[in-house]
Design a protein around this motif. Structure first.
Motif, PDB file in Angstrom:
ATOM      1  N   MET A   1     -53.115  -2.912  32.630  1.00  0.00           N
ATOM      2  CA  MET A   1     -52.453  -2.389  31.440  1.00  0.00           C
ATOM      3  C   MET A   1     -52.449  -3.445  30.341  1.00  0.00           C
ATOM      4  N   THR A   2     -52.891  -3.091  29.143  1.00  0.00           N
ATOM      5  CA  THR A   2     -52.958  -4.025  28.036  1.00  0.00           C
ATOM      6  C   THR A   2     -51.565  -4.300  27.477  1.00  0.00           C
ATOM      7  N   THR A   3     -51.477  -5.362  26.674  1.00  0.00           N
ATOM      8  CA  THR A   3     -50.203  -5.706  26.031  1.00  0.00           C
ATOM      9  C   THR A   3     -49.731  -4.592  25.116  1.00  0.00           C
ATOM     10  N   SER A   4     -50.700  -3.971  24.399  1.00  0.00           N
ATOM     11  CA  SER A   4     -50.369  -2.861  23.502  1.00  0.00           C
ATOM     12  C   SER A   4     -49.796  -1.681  24.273  1.00  0.00           C
ATOM     13  N   SER A   5     -50.395  -1.372  25.433  1.00  0.00           N
ATOM     14  CA  SER A   5     -49.923  -0.257  26.255  1.00  0.00           C
ATOM     15  C   SER A   5     -48.523  -0.536  26.787  1.00  0.00           C
ATOM     16  N   LYS A   6     -48.283  -1.772  27.219  1.00  0.00           N
ATOM     17  CA  LYS A   6     -46.956  -2.148  27.714  1.00  0.00           C
ATOM     18  C   LYS A   6     -45.911  -1.993  26.613  1.00  0.00           C
ATOM     19  N   LYS A   7     -46.263  -2.390  25.404  1.00  0.00           N
ATOM     20  CA  LYS A   7     -45.342  -2.272  24.273  1.00  0.00           C
ATOM     21  C   LYS A   7     -45.032  -0.808  23.991  1.00  0.00           C
ATOM     22  N   ASP A   8     -46.072   0.029  24.045  1.00  0.00           N
ATOM     23  CA  ASP A   8     -45.875   1.468  23.820  1.00  0.00           C
ATOM     24  C   ASP A   8     -44.948   2.068  24.872  1.00  0.00           C
ATOM     25  N   TYR A   9     -45.184   1.717  26.142  1.00  0.00           N
ATOM     26  CA  TYR A   9     -44.348   2.243  27.215  1.00  0.00           C
ATOM     27  C   TYR A   9     -42.899   1.787  27.029  1.00  0.00           C
ATOM     28  N   TRP A  10     -42.717   0.551  26.612  1.00  0.00           N
ATOM     29  CA  TRP A  10     -41.363   0.015  26.409  1.00  0.00           C
ATOM     30  C   TRP A  10     -40.659   0.756  25.281  1.00  0.00           C
ATOM     31  N   ILE A  11     -41.367   0.952  24.164  1.00  0.00           N
ATOM     32  CA  ILE A  11     -40.773   1.635  23.009  1.00  0.00           C
ATOM     33  C   ILE A  11     -40.435   3.084  23.355  1.00  0.00           C
ATOM     34  N   ILE A  12     -41.410   3.810  23.891  1.00  0.00           N
ATOM     35  CA  ILE A  12     -41.194   5.223  24.213  1.00  0.00           C
ATOM     36  C   ILE A  12     -40.117   5.388  25.279  1.00  0.00           C
ATOM     37  N   GLY A  13     -40.198   4.565  26.327  1.00  0.00           N
ATOM     38  CA  GLY A  13     -39.225   4.647  27.407  1.00  0.00           C
ATOM     39  C   GLY A  13     -37.814   4.344  26.944  1.00  0.00           C
ATOM     40  N   SER A  14     -37.663   3.313  26.104  1.00  0.00           N
ATOM     41  CA  SER A  14     -36.336   2.926  25.619  1.00  0.00           C
ATOM     42  C   SER A  14     -35.731   4.018  24.748  1.00  0.00           C
ATOM     43  N   LEU A  15     -36.538   4.589  23.866  1.00  0.00           N
ATOM     44  CA  LEU A  15     -36.031   5.623  22.960  1.00  0.00           C
ATOM     45  C   LEU A  15     -35.709   6.914  23.713  1.00  0.00           C
ATOM     46  N   LEU A  16     -36.531   7.259  24.708  1.00  0.00           N
ATOM     47  CA  LEU A  16     -36.242   8.438  25.513  1.00  0.00           C
ATOM     48  C   LEU A  16     -34.966   8.231  26.333  1.00  0.00           C
ATOM     49  N   PHE A  17     -34.779   7.027  26.846  1.00  0.00           N
ATOM     50  CA  PHE A  17     -33.560   6.713  27.598  1.00  0.00           C
ATOM     51  C   PHE A  17     -32.331   6.841  26.702  1.00  0.00           C
ATOM     52  N   LEU A  18     -32.456   6.337  25.466  1.00  0.00           N
ATOM     53  CA  LEU A  18     -31.344   6.426  24.513  1.00  0.00           C
ATOM     54  C   LEU A  18     -31.050   7.878  24.156  1.00  0.00           C
ATOM     55  N   SER A  19     -32.073   8.719  24.218  1.00  0.00           N
ATOM     56  CA  SER A  19     -31.907  10.138  23.890  1.00  0.00           C
ATOM     57  C   SER A  19     -31.331  10.948  25.042  1.00  0.00           C
ATOM     58  N   LEU A  20     -31.405  10.381  26.253  1.00  0.00           N
ATOM     59  CA  LEU A  20     -31.148  11.173  27.461  1.00  0.00           C
ATOM     60  C   LEU A  20     -29.734  11.753  27.518  1.00  0.00           C
ATOM     61  N   ILE A  21     -28.718  10.897  27.386  1.00  0.00           N
ATOM     62  CA  ILE A  21     -27.341  11.366  27.553  1.00  0.00           C
ATOM     63  C   ILE A  21     -26.939  12.342  26.450  1.00  0.00           C
ATOM     64  N   PRO A  22     -27.215  12.034  25.159  1.00  0.00           N
ATOM     65  CA  PRO A  22     -26.894  13.030  24.123  1.00  0.00           C
ATOM     66  C   PRO A  22     -27.642  14.345  24.315  1.00  0.00           C
ATOM     67  N   ALA A  23     -28.898  14.270  24.790  1.00  0.00           N
ATOM     68  CA  ALA A  23     -29.666  15.493  25.013  1.00  0.00           C
ATOM     69  C   ALA A  23     -29.045  16.324  26.128  1.00  0.00           C
ATOM     70  N   ILE A  24     -28.645  15.658  27.212  1.00  0.00           N
ATOM     71  CA  ILE A  24     -27.996  16.365  28.316  1.00  0.00           C
ATOM     72  C   ILE A  24     -26.676  16.984  27.852  1.00  0.00           C
ATOM     73  N   ALA A  25     -25.897  16.196  27.093  1.00  0.00           N
ATOM     74  CA  ALA A  25     -24.626  16.713  26.579  1.00  0.00           C
ATOM     75  C   ALA A  25     -24.852  17.914  25.660  1.00  0.00           C
ATOM     76  N   GLY A  26     -25.900  17.852  24.854  1.00  0.00           N
ATOM     77  CA  GLY A  26     -26.221  18.963  23.963  1.00  0.00           C
ATOM     78  C   GLY A  26     -26.637  20.204  24.724  1.00  0.00           C
ATOM     79  N   ILE A  27     -27.435  20.024  25.764  1.00  0.00           N
ATOM     80  CA  ILE A  27     -27.882  21.160  26.585  1.00  0.00           C
ATOM     81  C   ILE A  27     -26.687  21.804  27.291  1.00  0.00           C
ATOM     82  N   ILE A  28     -25.772  20.961  27.783  1.00  0.00           N
ATOM     83  CA  ILE A  28     -24.567  21.495  28.427  1.00  0.00           C
ATOM     84  C   ILE A  28     -23.738  22.294  27.425  1.00  0.00           C
ATOM     85  N   ARG A  29     -23.579  21.732  26.212  1.00  0.00           N
ATOM     86  CA  ARG A  29     -22.830  22.443  25.169  1.00  0.00           C
ATOM     87  C   ARG A  29     -23.517  23.756  24.804  1.00  0.00           C
ATOM     88  N   PHE A  30     -24.834  23.721  24.714  1.00  0.00           N
ATOM     89  CA  PHE A  30     -25.598  24.927  24.410  1.00  0.00           C
ATOM     90  C   PHE A  30     -25.340  26.005  25.477  1.00  0.00           C
TER      91      PHE A  30
END
Length: 209
Positions: A1-30
């Protein structure tokens, strides 16, 4: 895995993780609103007037998840057509998220646990998010990619405030217990948006250095 790919995985993974709890809470509210389950005095406003909150949930979930892929440079370059198409949808749901958030603040009855400051904080946050996304959209029309990126980073960071608020509330839950109210709640909610605002500005300045 290249350095660029690792950076992409870190960015995408971190942002998705940050989105996880609010998204779950929103789905429950929905689910609660659609089925009529979980009705309480505190959340009756959602059942009495469901369209604004359902619109807000829908737009926030798509904004947070799509945005996670927009800011990974390697992924963006590899999927440039996808970036452009999803970016247009991201602008739409981002604007809807900001405006529906303002609607919830201005029209819905005040929540008993909210202090006097939170109303003003939410107004500032909603207006700022709308401005950031709108300005970012104007810059992409002018083909100013750098400025477009800066303003979309700002808009996305503010939109992700709910994810950071999970962590700003965590010390209270561990040490004090129960749901905060009044000034402590206002400060913890505001801290989530403020941390994201500062982090976005740091990222932008780092890109420019």
């Amino acid at each position: 895995m290249t350095t660029s790919s690792k950076k992409d995985y870190w960015i995408i993974g971190s942002l998705l993780f940050l989105s996880l709890i609010p998204a779950i809470a929103g789905i429950i509210r929905f689910h609660q609103v659609m089925t009529g389950n979980g009705y309480t005095i505190e959340n009756q406003r959602f059942f009495n007037d469901p369209i604004p909150v359902l619109t807000h949930i829908f737009s926030v979930v798509f904004f947070s998840i799509l945005g996670a892929f927009q800011f990974a440079p390697g992924f963006r370059k590899k999927h440039i057509i996808w970036h452009k198409i999803s970016g247009r949808f991201l602008v739409l749901v981002g604007v809807v998220s900001a405006l529906s958030g303002l609607w919830l603040t201005l029209v819905y009855p005040k929540v008993p646990t909210d202090g006097n400051w939170l109303f003003g904080i939410r107004l500032v946050v909603g207006i700022w998010m709308f401005i950031c996304i709108f300005v970012g959209f104007i810059f992409i029309l002018k083909r100013n990619i750098s400025k477009h990126s800066h303003w979309m980073i700002r808009g996305y960071a503010i939109g992700m405030g709910a994810g950071t608020q999970v962590f700003t509330h965590l010390p209270w839950f561990i040490i004090v217990g129960g749901d905060p109210s009044g000034v402590p709640r206002d400060l913890m909610m505001g801290a989530g948006w403020f941390i994201n605002f500062v982090f976005a500005e740091w990222i932008i300045r780092k890109k420019n250095s």
